[in-house]
Write a protein that holds these residues in place. Sequence first.
Motif, PDB file in Angstrom:
ATOM      1  N   GLN A  64      -3.630  32.075  -0.852  1.00  0.00           N
ATOM      2  CA  GLN A  64      -4.346  31.356  -1.908  1.00  0.00           C
ATOM      3  C   GLN A  64      -4.961  32.316  -2.921  1.00  0.00           C
ATOM      4  O   GLN A  64      -4.902  32.076  -4.123  1.00  0.00           O
ATOM      5  CB  GLN A  64      -5.403  30.447  -1.295  1.00  0.00           C
ATOM      6  N   ARG A  65      -5.567  33.412  -2.437  1.00  0.00           N
ATOM      7  CA  ARG A  65      -6.165  34.401  -3.353  1.00  0.00           C
ATOM      8  C   ARG A  65      -5.122  35.013  -4.277  1.00  0.00           C
ATOM      9  O   ARG A  65      -5.446  35.478  -5.361  1.00  0.00           O
ATOM     10  CB  ARG A  65      -6.828  35.532  -2.557  1.00  0.00           C
ATOM     11  N   ASN A  66      -3.878  35.027  -3.835  1.00  0.00           N
ATOM     12  CA  ASN A  66      -2.801  35.631  -4.617  1.00  0.00           C
ATOM     13  C   ASN A  66      -1.869  34.588  -5.225  1.00  0.00           C
ATOM     14  O   ASN A  66      -0.697  34.862  -5.488  1.00  0.00           O
ATOM     15  CB  ASN A  66      -2.046  36.629  -3.749  1.00  0.00           C
ATOM     16  N   ASN A  67      -2.401  33.389  -5.447  1.00  0.00           N
ATOM     17  CA  ASN A  67      -1.695  32.308  -6.138  1.00  0.00           C
ATOM     18  C   ASN A  67      -0.403  31.893  -5.434  1.00  0.00           C
ATOM     19  O   ASN A  67       0.649  31.761  -6.060  1.00  0.00           O
ATOM     20  CB  ASN A  67      -1.432  32.678  -7.594  1.00  0.00           C
ATOM     21  N   GLY A  68      -0.518  31.695  -4.152  1.00  0.00           N
ATOM     22  CA  GLY A  68       0.586  31.199  -3.353  1.00  0.00           C
ATOM     23  C   GLY A  68       0.055  30.344  -2.215  1.00  0.00           C
ATOM     24  O   GLY A  68      -1.103  29.940  -2.223  1.00  0.00           O
ATOM     25  N   ARG A  69       0.906  30.099  -1.238  1.00  0.00           N
ATOM     26  CA  ARG A  69       0.520  29.324  -0.061  1.00  0.00           C
ATOM     27  C   ARG A  69       1.438  29.718   1.091  1.00  0.00           C
ATOM     28  O   ARG A  69       2.540  30.225   0.861  1.00  0.00           O
ATOM     29  CB  ARG A  69       0.633  27.836  -0.342  1.00  0.00           C
ATOM     30  N   LEU A  70       0.963  29.496   2.303  1.00  0.00           N
ATOM     31  CA  LEU A  70       1.865  29.691   3.431  1.00  0.00           C
ATOM     32  C   LEU A  70       3.039  28.742   3.231  1.00  0.00           C
ATOM     33  O   LEU A  70       2.855  27.617   2.763  1.00  0.00           O
ATOM     34  CB  LEU A  70       1.157  29.392   4.755  1.00  0.00           C
ATOM     35  N   PRO A  71       4.236  29.149   3.583  1.00  0.00           N
ATOM     36  CA  PRO A  71       5.396  28.296   3.305  1.00  0.00           C
ATOM     37  C   PRO A  71       5.530  27.129   4.279  1.00  0.00           C
ATOM     38  O   PRO A  71       5.128  27.207   5.436  1.00  0.00           O
ATOM     39  CB  PRO A  71       6.582  29.254   3.453  1.00  0.00           C
ATOM     40  N   ILE A  72       6.087  26.069   3.762  1.00  0.00           N
ATOM     41  CA  ILE A  72       6.485  24.919   4.569  1.00  0.00           C
ATOM     42  C   ILE A  72       7.988  25.054   4.752  1.00  0.00           C
ATOM     43  O   ILE A  72       8.755  24.836   3.830  1.00  0.00           O
ATOM     44  CB  ILE A  72       6.103  23.600   3.865  1.00  0.00           C
ATOM     45  N   LEU A  73       8.380  25.470   5.944  1.00  0.00           N
ATOM     46  CA  LEU A  73       9.801  25.715   6.237  1.00  0.00           C
ATOM     47  C   LEU A  73      10.322  24.570   7.095  1.00  0.00           C
ATOM     48  O   LEU A  73      10.707  24.749   8.243  1.00  0.00           O
ATOM     49  CB  LEU A  73       9.962  27.066   6.943  1.00  0.00           C
TER      50      LEU A  73
END
Length: 170
Positions: A64-73
């Motif tokens: 989140q801090r790096n403008n992403g999210r853990l992936p939904i695979l």
Amino acid sequence: MHSSSLYFFLLVGISAVLAAPAEETAAQPKCPPSSIETHLLSNGKKYFFHVDWSNFDKAKNFCQRNNGRLPILDTREDLDVVHAKAGKISGVAWWVDASDEGREPGQYRWANGKELPLNSSLWFKQAKQPNSFGPGKRSCVTFSTWYGNLLWDESCGKSLFVVCQANDGC
């Protein structure tokens, strides 16, 4: 007199058009900083890999801090392409965005709300996965580049590596 009225209305109309706010453009997605290397994979999505040990909560916060999210695979294709790239980076386990938190033990859901049933073909059944859930346990989902390209469950407090999916449009 008629032409001066027409002139007045034209002047007012033009002024109104010029004073109107410009059409808003679509908001640009917040993308990872340029210091983070992203990888466009064959599923058309961008990911970045953080080779540092983090528990599930720290992994989510890092993404989140790096403008992403853990992936939904949640598809075989997504799991296969991310697994293949992660395997070239390091042979360890990586967090994904699914857990049984806030539900009955073993009732896994992806962050988008989609169910990850115990009988899903995405689980590494040869290793009797999932098997880390139970009363009083908080269990999160990972994949390993050591043992098969399928999902495992682990204690959310365990330290694993982090893969993040960049926001759409990055």
